[in-house]
Scaffold this active site. Structure first.
Site, short mmCIF file in Angstrom:
data_model
loop_
_atom_site.label_atom_id
_atom_site.label_comp_id
_atom_site.label_asym_id
_atom_site.label_seq_id
_atom_site.Cartn_x
_atom_site.Cartn_y
_atom_site.Cartn_z
N GLN A 16 -10.61 -75.90 -93.13
CA GLN A 16 -9.73 -74.77 -93.44
C GLN A 16 -9.88 -73.68 -92.39
OE1 GLN A 16 -11.03 -73.47 -97.40
NE2 GLN A 16 -12.26 -71.85 -96.50
N ARG A 144 -22.45 -55.58 -92.65
CA ARG A 144 -22.44 -56.93 -92.06
C ARG A 144 -23.78 -57.20 -91.36
NH1 ARG A 144 -18.78 -57.06 -94.76
NH2 ARG A 144 -16.62 -57.68 -94.40
N TYR A 147 -24.85 -60.99 -90.91
CA TYR A 147 -23.72 -61.64 -90.22
C TYR A 147 -23.69 -61.22 -88.75
CZ TYR A 147 -18.96 -63.18 -89.20
OH TYR A 147 -17.86 -63.79 -88.65
N LYS A 151 -24.22 -63.44 -85.39
CA LYS A 151 -23.16 -63.62 -84.39
C LYS A 151 -23.58 -63.07 -83.03
CE LYS A 151 -20.17 -65.82 -86.97
NZ LYS A 151 -19.87 -67.24 -86.73
N ASP A 181 -6.84 -63.88 -90.96
CA ASP A 181 -6.39 -64.21 -92.32
C ASP A 181 -6.69 -65.68 -92.62
OD1 ASP A 181 -5.27 -64.18 -94.77
OD2 ASP A 181 -3.23 -63.71 -94.11
N SER A 184 -11.31 -67.95 -96.67
CA SER A 184 -12.56 -67.27 -97.06
C SER A 184 -12.41 -65.76 -97.00
CB SER A 184 -13.73 -67.74 -96.21
OG SER A 184 -13.63 -67.26 -94.90
N ARG A 188 -13.05 -63.16 -100.04
CA ARG A 188 -13.92 -61.98 -99.93
C ARG A 188 -13.18 -60.72 -100.38
NH1 ARG A 188 -15.41 -61.23 -94.51
NH2 ARG A 188 -14.39 -63.10 -93.76
N1 LIG Z 1 -11.95 -65.09 -90.81
C1 LIG Z 1 -12.35 -64.09 -90.05
O1 LIG Z 1 -11.92 -62.93 -90.20
C2 LIG Z 1 -13.37 -64.35 -88.97
C3 LIG Z 1 -13.59 -63.37 -88.00
C4 LIG Z 1 -14.54 -63.60 -87.00
C5 LIG Z 1 -15.24 -64.77 -86.98
N2 LIG Z 1 -15.01 -65.71 -87.95
C6 LIG Z 1 -15.82 -66.95 -87.92
O2 LIG Z 1 -14.97 -68.07 -87.79
C7 LIG Z 1 -15.57 -69.19 -88.43
C8 LIG Z 1 -14.60 -69.82 -89.38
O3 LIG Z 1 -14.21 -68.85 -90.33
P1 LIG Z 1 -12.86 -69.03 -91.20
O4 LIG Z 1 -12.70 -67.75 -91.94
O5 LIG Z 1 -11.80 -69.57 -90.34
O6 LIG Z 1 -13.25 -70.25 -92.12
P2 LIG Z 1 -13.60 -70.35 -93.66
O7 LIG Z 1 -14.78 -69.48 -93.94
O8 LIG Z 1 -12.35 -70.14 -94.45
O9 LIG Z 1 -14.01 -71.87 -93.72
C9 LIG Z 1 -15.28 -72.26 -93.31
C10 LIG Z 1 -15.36 -73.77 -93.34
O10 LIG Z 1 -16.72 -74.10 -93.05
C11 LIG Z 1 -17.10 -75.18 -93.86
N3 LIG Z 1 -18.56 -75.22 -93.99
C12 LIG Z 1 -19.33 -74.39 -94.72
N4 LIG Z 1 -20.63 -74.79 -94.64
C13 LIG Z 1 -20.66 -75.86 -93.82
C14 LIG Z 1 -21.69 -76.73 -93.36
N5 LIG Z 1 -22.97 -76.55 -93.73
N6 LIG Z 1 -21.37 -77.74 -92.52
C15 LIG Z 1 -20.07 -77.93 -92.14
N7 LIG Z 1 -19.04 -77.17 -92.57
C16 LIG Z 1 -19.33 -76.14 -93.39
C17 LIG Z 1 -16.38 -74.92 -95.17
O11 LIG Z 1 -16.28 -76.08 -95.97
C18 LIG Z 1 -15.03 -74.39 -94.69
O12 LIG Z 1 -14.10 -75.44 -94.53
C19 LIG Z 1 -16.87 -68.68 -89.06
O13 LIG Z 1 -17.94 -68.91 -88.18
C20 LIG Z 1 -16.61 -67.19 -89.18
O14 LIG Z 1 -17.81 -66.45 -89.18
C21 LIG Z 1 -14.10 -65.53 -88.93
#
Ligand SMILES: NC(=O)c1ccc[n+]([C@@H]2O[C@H](COP(=O)([O-])OP(=O)(O)OC[C@H]3O[C@@H](n4cnc5c(N)ncnc54)[C@H](O)[C@@H]3O)[C@@H](O)[C@H]2O)c1
Length: 245
Positions: A16, A144, A147, A151, A181, A184, A188
């Protein structure tokens, strides 16, 4: 002809959000994609795309990673995308929260890179793209703590790998999004005491006035995964709608 024709791209967290959008974008550009995640049901939605092979993988489990490495002959690009957002200051962060976030956000990348890098060195070429965030060493963000710590560590890991293996033909960069967007993020927002206000606060952070779509971040992954970015290594690439301005 696609921008990623024929090359093998392995992604984590592809079921996702940004990982899913990136797997689809890679496949559209002609890559052979190995899309991994712990969520098998959601991963199966990717099976309809030509060029995508799915594989259940928990990136915190060394044995599972090593088993996958034995099955894969060649890997051109490794995208480490899995991560978790813990909400809170250091005072809200229990040791188990700290360990969970550092394990998933950082140790998983250590395991994945350590396992797949030797194959890339043998091939004399390889490209690693790690998921970081603007909430890191780039910007102090309230609530954060672990987190941002994790990062920031991803940025350090990225630069270290880039510096150590540049002569062996390996590139390593990381992507630092603002607010994207994704499912997750929506969860949140819903979990906050006042979801409407939480949404407004998230939107207000980006000077551009909106969140990024997962597809916009996926476009950046395509660029970094392609030869178009051949001169880039050790870079933290920010895509944040002006948040860090
Ligand atoms: N969404 C944001 O605003 C945002 C901003 C900056 C960085 N990020 C980073 O981007 C990445 C993806 O975030 P997102 O919001 O697109 O995804 P998400 O959080 O919606 O999905 C995360 C996915 O990771 C999988 N996952 C969880 N634990 C796992 C494990 N142990 N092994 C394998 N897969 C696992 C889940 O099943 C899920 O499909 C993350 O590292 C997040 O920190 C997100």
């Amino acid at each position: 002809m696609g921008r990623l024709d024929g090359k093998v791209r392995l992604l984590s967290a592809a079921a996702q959000g940004i990982g899913k959008a990136t797997a689809i974008a890679f496949a559209k550009e002609g890559a052979k994609v190995i899309a991994t995640d712990i969520n098998k049901t959601k991963l199966q939605e990717l099976e309809k795309y030509p060029g995508i092979q799915i594989r259940v993988l928990d990136v915190t489990k060394r044995q599972q990673i090593e088993e996958l490495a034995e099955e894969i002959e060649r890997i051109d690009v490794l995208c480490n995308i899995a991560g978790f957002v813990h909400h809170g200051t250091i005072l809200d962060c229990e040791e188990r929260d700290w360990n969970f976030a550092m394990n998933l956000n950082v140790r998983s990348m250590y395991l994945m890179i350590k396992t797949f890098l030797p194959k890339m060195i043998k091939q004399k070429s390889g490209n690693i793209i790690n998921m970081s965030s603007v909430a890191s060493s780039i910007k102090g963000v309230v609530n954060r703590c672990v987190y941002s710590t994790s990062k920031a560590a991803v940025i350090g890991l990225t630069k270290s790998v880039a510096a150590d293996f540049i002569e062996q033909g390996i590139r390593c960069n990381c992507v630092c999004p603002g607010t994207v967007d994704t499912p997750s993020l929506q969860e949140r927002i819903k979990a906050q005491p006042n979801p409407d206000q939480a949404l407004k606060d998230f939107l207000a952070r980006q000077r551009i006035g909106r969140m990024a779509t997962a597809e916009e971040v996926a476009h950046l992954f395509v660029y970094l995964a392609s030869e178009e970015s051949a001169y880039m290594t050790g870079n933290e690439v920010v895509i944040d709608g002006g948040w860090s301005l």
